[in-house]
Every structure is written in C-alpha cells, then in structure tokens.
Design a protein around this motif. Structure first.
Motif, short mmCIF file in Angstrom:
data_model
loop_
_atom_site.label_atom_id
_atom_site.label_comp_id
_atom_site.label_asym_id
_atom_site.label_seq_id
_atom_site.Cartn_x
_atom_site.Cartn_y
_atom_site.Cartn_z
N TYR A 1 0.83 -1.20 0.00
CA TYR A 1 0.00 0.00 0.00
C TYR A 1 0.87 1.26 0.00
CZ TYR A 1 -3.67 -3.28 1.27
OH TYR A 1 -4.53 -4.33 1.27
N HIS A 2 0.43 2.26 -0.75
CA HIS A 2 1.08 3.58 -0.83
C HIS A 2 2.36 3.56 -1.66
CE1 HIS A 2 -1.36 5.50 2.41
NE2 HIS A 2 -1.41 4.27 2.85
N GLY A 3 2.98 2.42 -1.81
CA GLY A 3 4.24 2.35 -2.51
C GLY A 3 4.61 0.92 -2.82
N PHE A 4 5.77 0.73 -3.39
CA PHE A 4 6.20 -0.57 -3.89
C PHE A 4 7.24 -1.18 -2.97
CE2 PHE A 4 8.17 -3.31 -7.20
CZ PHE A 4 7.02 -3.97 -7.59
N PHE A 5 6.97 -2.39 -2.47
CA PHE A 5 7.88 -3.13 -1.59
C PHE A 5 8.30 -2.28 -0.39
CE2 PHE A 5 8.39 -5.54 -5.60
CZ PHE A 5 7.99 -6.77 -5.13
N ARG A 6 9.57 -1.99 -0.23
CA ARG A 6 10.09 -1.32 0.97
C ARG A 6 9.56 0.11 1.11
NH1 ARG A 6 16.39 -0.03 -0.33
NH2 ARG A 6 16.09 1.37 1.46
N TYR A 7 9.04 0.68 0.02
CA TYR A 7 8.52 2.05 0.08
C TYR A 7 7.03 2.10 0.40
CZ TYR A 7 12.99 2.90 -2.18
OH TYR A 7 14.33 2.94 -2.46
N GLY A 8 6.42 0.95 0.62
CA GLY A 8 5.01 0.92 1.00
C GLY A 8 4.80 1.28 2.45
N LYS A 9 3.60 1.75 2.76
CA LYS A 9 3.24 2.06 4.14
C LYS A 9 2.40 0.96 4.78
CE LYS A 9 3.39 7.09 3.64
NZ LYS A 9 2.63 8.37 3.78
N GLY A 10 2.22 -0.12 4.06
CA GLY A 10 1.46 -1.23 4.60
C GLY A 10 1.64 -2.45 3.72
N ILE A 11 1.21 -3.60 4.24
CA ILE A 11 1.36 -4.85 3.51
C ILE A 11 0.14 -5.73 3.78
CG2 ILE A 11 2.62 -5.98 5.39
CD1 ILE A 11 4.28 -7.39 3.21
N GLY A 12 -0.23 -6.49 2.78
CA GLY A 12 -1.30 -7.47 2.92
C GLY A 12 -0.80 -8.84 2.50
N LEU A 13 -1.23 -9.87 3.19
CA LEU A 13 -0.85 -11.25 2.88
C LEU A 13 -2.11 -12.07 2.64
CD1 LEU A 13 1.89 -11.78 5.63
CD2 LEU A 13 2.24 -11.11 3.24
N ASP A 14 -2.04 -12.97 1.67
CA ASP A 14 -3.21 -13.75 1.27
C ASP A 14 -2.75 -15.17 0.97
OD1 ASP A 14 -5.60 -14.65 0.36
OD2 ASP A 14 -5.84 -13.18 -1.24
N SER A 15 -3.47 -16.17 1.48
CA SER A 15 -3.12 -17.56 1.21
C SER A 15 -4.39 -18.39 1.11
CB SER A 15 -2.20 -18.13 2.30
OG SER A 15 -2.88 -18.21 3.54
N ALA A 16 -4.31 -19.49 0.37
CA ALA A 16 -5.45 -20.38 0.23
C ALA A 16 -4.96 -21.78 -0.17
CB ALA A 16 -6.44 -19.87 -0.81
N PHE A 17 -5.58 -22.81 0.41
CA PHE A 17 -5.32 -24.19 0.07
C PHE A 17 -6.67 -24.86 -0.20
CE2 PHE A 17 -1.65 -22.88 2.46
CZ PHE A 17 -0.59 -23.58 1.90
N VAL A 18 -6.85 -25.37 -1.42
CA VAL A 18 -8.16 -25.88 -1.82
C VAL A 18 -7.98 -27.24 -2.50
CG1 VAL A 18 -10.22 -25.48 -3.22
CG2 VAL A 18 -9.06 -23.56 -2.15
N PHE A 19 -8.80 -28.20 -2.09
CA PHE A 19 -8.89 -29.50 -2.77
C PHE A 19 -10.13 -29.51 -3.63
CE2 PHE A 19 -6.19 -30.60 0.86
CZ PHE A 19 -5.18 -31.31 0.21
N LYS A 20 -9.99 -30.00 -4.87
CA LYS A 20 -11.10 -30.08 -5.83
C LYS A 20 -11.33 -31.53 -6.22
CE LYS A 20 -8.71 -27.56 -8.53
NZ LYS A 20 -8.24 -26.85 -9.73
N PHE A 21 -12.58 -31.90 -6.35
CA PHE A 21 -12.89 -33.29 -6.71
C PHE A 21 -14.23 -33.35 -7.43
CE2 PHE A 21 -13.92 -32.24 -2.34
CZ PHE A 21 -15.25 -32.60 -2.22
#
Length: 407
Positions: free
Chosen positions: A387-407
């Motif tokens: 947020y606000h900038g790129f990598f080290r120049y950002g003022k915030g960070i978001g993390l997202d993860s997902a594990f899904v089984f399909k059948f």
C-alpha cells in the motif's frame, strides 16, 4: 532496458480460471458454471492487511538502537498523525459443490490513532512556556470482530436478456441488438448470517498540558466502550446479488453484497477515565511532590451498540487476449477493505504456475501480486499487497493464502 523488463514481466504474468484466482471473487455468479466440488483447508485460507498513515516499511530502520535521526526522518515523523488500519479474514469452513457454496469466516477490523504529530514535534523541538497544549489522540478509534456464515447459490444455466418480454424486439435487424438479446447471463446470490463477537471504541479522548510561570500541569480524559465477559452478540442477516455476462472472450461483472447488514453488540461495558496532575513550582521546594488525582467512573452499561456496514459494490470486466493473456478493469467500494477504487490487472498461466498482478488506486495506490500452483485436484495460492508504494517504500502490507482441494 526498462521497456524490455516491462514486456518480459507482462508476458510472464498468468491467470488461472479457478476460484482462488478470480479477479472478481466477490461476485456470487462466478460459480454458476463451476463443474467440480471443492473444500478449503481450515485456518490455512486467510487474508491479513496492515497499513499506517505515516511510515514506510523501510522506516523501521530508524527505530534501531544506535540509529541517529536526520532532518528527513524528523520531518517524516512530524508531518502526519500516526494511524494504524488493519483487518484479517480467516476461513473456518469453506466448501461447495458446483453451483453452491458455504463458508464460515472470522473477520476483524481496527482503525486506531496511535500518536498525534504534535507530540513528535515537541520531542524534537521542545515546548514553549506559558502556552496551553491540547490534543485528542485516539478519539474515534474503533475495533470490532464478527463471524460471517455465507450460503452462495448461482443458477447453473445461462440466461439471456431476450427472455425479458419486450426488451429487445425479436424482429430487429440490428446486429448490436441481436447480440445483446442473445448474450449469455449468469446470476447468483448470497445469504449471510453475521454474529457480532468483540467491540471496542474510544468515544472521547482529550489531553491538556502546559508549562506555566508558576506550575506545570497535565490532564486527560478518555471515554470508552468495550466488550467484556458480560457482553453478548447477536445474529443478523444480510444479502448479496451478482451477475456476469459473457461478452466475446470475456465477462462483464456486477455485484452488491452486505445489503441490510448491521452488527449488534449487546451489553457493552463503558467507562470514563480522568486524571489530573499539577506540579507547583512555588519556591522550588525540593520536597514538593506533584498533586495528582486519578478517577475512574464506571457508567451504566450500553444496552445496544450498532455498527452499520454500507453495501459493497463491484463492477468491471475481464477479457482474454491471444487466448492466454488475461486483462481486467474493476471498480469496487467496500467499507472495510483497503483495495477500493479503480484497479487494473493482468495475468497468464504458465503450465501449473499462475501469476497475477493488479494495480489499484482510490485514496492510496496499491500493488497486488498473486501466484501459486494449480493442479486438477488441488490449488495453492499465496499473494502479497503493498500500500502507498512498492515493496520497501510501501506504508502497509497485505498477505493472502489459500489451500483448496477439488474433486
């Protein structure tokens, strides 16, 4: 050289047409043409976002022991109040079969003012005598959490606007009208049940202090409302609707969610803290001690506290170029999200490795990157947002993860 790097990056991006890599995951119509069943692994499918109003991620270096602040650092600490915004979403349950899905999530949000910029200025430059200072640090800060159970259903068959009587005449010779009449539409809806969990807010916060000719003083007042062991939640419903329309090699999307959503926190605790400190400077008596009064006033409990959530609106389109490269344009307005406003994205899937890149702008710019693995029976997604900038120049960070089984 920059152009070559940009072209390589654009061609290496990828997009997987699966649940965790949708550009429009909020649209309930997305699963209308889903042909498999799936289940998400509990607690491993989550989102977390943290953002502040003043400091970049790289600025953490200035708080290390032995670091000497320069004029640039001091300016950064004194030009804005320091506020912290954060939220997280954890999937406790998430499973579905073809055109229906059920999920149970825990969500939490916080918006807290940590420090008024005036205090940083006083630390660096000192205070003037015979001047009364006043601030309201923390006032309006709020944090709350709730459970959200969502049942999502999408009609499995494609519809068309030609099914609406009188909308497009059957005898029209216009190619455009004929295309609109036969355009395939998918529709879906959400039924949400929201249970309020924890709540806390600072309704009033005031600090007054100063160094006068004959004394120094400091007074503060804080009026709080908060959940405790006697507080309870309440179950409240909300609704959502969505549609997507097939247009050549892409889709148009439109959805709205959280209609009529209102969280109800019952029997909250409430209190008012007051403290007054006066240090008399008369005669500079070495045995003089500050005169201090501290008071906590317990008020009557808050029977009902309502948190109204504005409806979340999303519109946009996605399109496939050259049978592989996916592009996206989107506008979203969600009250407690940091990825609001207009955004543009692209993607391309290389073998089993998908990638996505999205850039968006509302009040602040953000950059989102997603990748992972896609197999016939399994999906893994990991993503990061700056947020606000790129990598080290950002003022915030978001993390997202997902594990899904399909059948």
């Amino acid at each position: 050289m920059k152009k070559i790097i940009f072209i390589i990056l654009a061609l290496s991006l990828c997009y997987g047409l699966f649940g965790n890599f949708y550009f429009f995951p909020e649209n309930p119509a997305n699963i209308a043409d889903r042909y498999h069943s799936q289940i998400c692994l509990p607690l491993l499918t989550n989102q977390f976002n943290f953002e502040n109003s003043a400091l970049q991620l790289d600025d953490i270096n200035m708080f290390q022991e032995g670091y000497i602040l320069d004029s640039k650092d001091k300016k950064k600490l004194t030009e804005n109040d320091i506020e912290i915004y954060s939220n997280f979403k954890i999937h406790l349950l998430d499973f579905g079969h073809r055109n229906w899905n059920f999920s149970l999530q825990t969500l939490a949000f916080a918006n807290v003012e940590v420090l008024d910029k005036m205090y940083c200025d006083l630390v660096f430059n000192g205070n003037d005598t015979n001047i009364a200072y006043s601030s309201h640090t923390g006032e309006g800060s709020e944090a709350f959490s709730f459970w959200k159970a969502t049942f999502n259903y999408a009609y499995p068959k494609g519809l068309s606007m030609g099914m609406i009587p009188g909308l497009f005449p059957a005898d029209s010779t216009s190619a455009f009208v004929e295309y609109l009449r036969d355009m395939t539409l998918y529709a879906g809806f959400n039924v949400n049940f929201n249970y309020s969990m924890m709540y806390g807010t600072i309704i009033e916060s005031e600090q007054n202090f100063g160094s006068m000719p004959d004394s120094a003083y400091y007074n503060y007042t804080a009026h709080l409302q908060y959940s405790d062991e006697y507080s309870v939640g309440r179950l409240t419903p909300s609704l959502g609707f969505g549609m997507k329309a097939r247009i050549f090699e892409g889709y148009l999307h439109a959805s709205i969610d959280d209609l009529f959503m209102q969280l109800n926190y019952k029997n909250l605790g409430a209190g008012k803290y007051e403290k007054m400190v006066v240090d008399s400077l008369f005669y500079f008596d070495p045995d003089n001690e500050p005169f201090e009064i501290e008071n906590f006033e317990e008020e009557s409990r808050v029977k009902n506290k309502y948190v109204k959530i504005k409806p979340s609106v999303s519109v946009g389109m996605e399109y496939t170029l050259f049978r592989k490269l996916q592009i996206m344009a989107k506008y979203i307005n969600e009250q407690y999200s940091y990825k609001n406003g207009f955004s543009f994205g692209t993607g391309y899937q290389l073998a089993c490795v998908p990638m996505q890149a999205v850039m968006g702008y509302d009040e602040n710019i953000f950059y989102e990157f997603n990748t992972g693995l896609i197999f016939k029976g399994f999906e893994w997604k990991m993503g990061a947002t700056f947020y606000h900038g790129f990598f080290r120049y950002g003022k915030g960070i978001g993390l997202d993860s997902a594990f899904v089984f399909k059948f």
